[in-house]
Design a protein around this motif. Structure first.
Motif: not given
Lengths: 143, 281
Positions: B182, B185-186, B188-189
């Motif tokens: 989590e 991925l967060q 990356l955004i």
């Protein structure tokens, strides 16, 4: 039933999913998209799912189906803007979407399509001719 | 039962000062001077002052509402003692000392066995309550530390524009993988990074389960449009991976974080060159 809008951007079709998807709208989208690709002769499809928060296995498979469908019609598909929660869900469902290209956001997705086209020596029609020639030149020299 | 309660109450009330003195005596003896007598006297006095009206109002049931202030005092005492390095049994012994004091008085007054049994049950309940408080306080500390550890061991660091890395430390389990995934991925955004490096230098062992967790993270990052590299594979780990027949497929793996960074930089079009020293030429 809401129909998902398909926008035309040069020779790229942009599918922007603004709501959480129902199974019927997904099936309708596949049909609509196939027709639009044939009608417009688009060379790329960008599916923006940055607003989608919930997916299930059916919708997960839809991405793969659309990608294969576009491939048959000679158009490249890029899925952009997937949220972390959606990505985790798809992985847990065992759907790794083999063969589907992905990008962080719309801009990078379009850039990836453009690069792909350049590699294959087909310019995007919405690009200025000069830029295309510049990218195309090395590939032509290589042949 | 009501009769017994009455007798216990009478016993406590009959000679409060004597009871307190005896209690403090016994408790002080067991603590062997580790606590000031005056402090012990105050603590026991407060507790007795809270217990007497509670005993009158609610009888021997220490879970009753009337015991709220007495329970609060006991809890406070247990926590305080625990902080000062007393063991839970030492704290409970303090409470059990009340029993000895009460027995002595009951003996002097020639009380019936039933009363003594009631006193014993009542004080046991109080002593056990201190145990419960200590155990609960410790559990809370352990839970907090586990959460902190989870947060501490999963930083996501930015190595370059568009390149982030997660140095994993410690064994990977499902819960940690979830947190790492989590967070990565967060990030990356948030940073718009297209390259992620998972460094497993600090992971002591890789088995099929850990590999499965790693693969999931990589696939999830790919789904979002980022390329993921696994780095920091030590020689023993490489041998284990091969021996177990784990397939990383087309996921790039590198021996060191440096190699992974170089790989990510090259993929994003950055070329790393050593600058020639002007004096050397």
């Amino acid at each position: 039933m809401d129909r998902v809008p398909i926008l035309s951007l040069g020779d790229v079709l942009l599918v922007s999913m603004q709501v959480d998807l129902q199974d019927e709208s997904v099936v309708a989208l596949q049909e609509d998209l196939a027709e639009r690709i044939v009608d417009s002769g688009a060379s790329g499809v960008v599916i923006d799912i940055s607003a989608v928060e919930i997916v299930d296995s059916f919708i997960g498979r839809m991405f793969a189906t659309i990608a294969s469908l576009s491939k048959v019609l000679d158009a490249e598909t890029v899925v952009v803007g997937m949220r972390p929660a959606v990505a985790i869900t798809l992985v847990e469902l065992g759907l790794s979407l083999q063969g589907v290209r992905t990008a962080l956001d719309l801009e990078r997705g379009l850039a990836a399509l453009r690069q792909r086209r350049a590699e294959r020596g087909i310019p995007l029609s919405d690009e200025s001719d000069e830029a295309d020639e510049a990218v195309e030149a090395p590939a032509a020299a290589g042949d | 039962m009501a009769d017994e309660t009455q007798r216990v109450y009478a016993l406590v009330r009959s000679s409060e000062q004597e009871l307190l003195d005896r209690w403090v005596d016994v408790a002080a003896a067991s603590l062997q001077g580790r606590l000031m007598r005056s402090e012990l006297e105050r603590a026991c006095g407060d507790l007795l002052a809270a217990l007497t009206p509670a005993l009158d109002a609610a009888g021997l049931n220490i879970r009753a509402d009337a015991y709220a202030s007495a329970r609060a005092l006991l809890a406070e005492m247990s926590r305080d003692r625990a902080r000062r390095g007393f063991s839970p049994s030492e704290t409970a012994t303090d409470v059990f000392a009340l029993k000895e004091a009460l027995f002595a008085i009951a003996d002097a007054r020639g009380e019936a066995v039933e009363t003594v049994v009631a006193v014993s049950r009542w004080v046991d309940a109080l002593g056990l309550y201190t145990f419960e408080v200590v155990a609960k306080a410790r559990e809370q500390v352990i839970t907090e530390q586990a959460e902190q550890l989870l947060e501490l061991t999963t930083p996501v660091v930015k190595l370059w524009e568009g390149v982030v890395a997660v140095p994993l430390i410690g064994t990977l389990d499902s819960a940690r993988t979830q947190v790492v995934m989590e967070k990565l991925l967060q990030t990356l955004i948030d940073t718009g990074s297209e390259h992620a490096i998972i460094d497993i230098t600090g992971v002591p062992a890789v088995d099929t389960e850990v590999a499965q967790h790693l693969l999931k993270t990589v696939v999830a990052a790919r789904l979002m449009g980022a390329e993921c590299t696994i780095s920091g594979i030590r020689p023993q780990i490489a041998q284990t991976i091969v021996a177990l027949g784990i397939e990383f497929g087309d996921i790039p793996t590198k021996a060191t974080l440096a190699a992974a960074l170089l790989h990510a930089l090259r993929n994003s079009g950055v070329e790393v060159v050593r600058r020639r020293r002007t004096g050397a030429g």
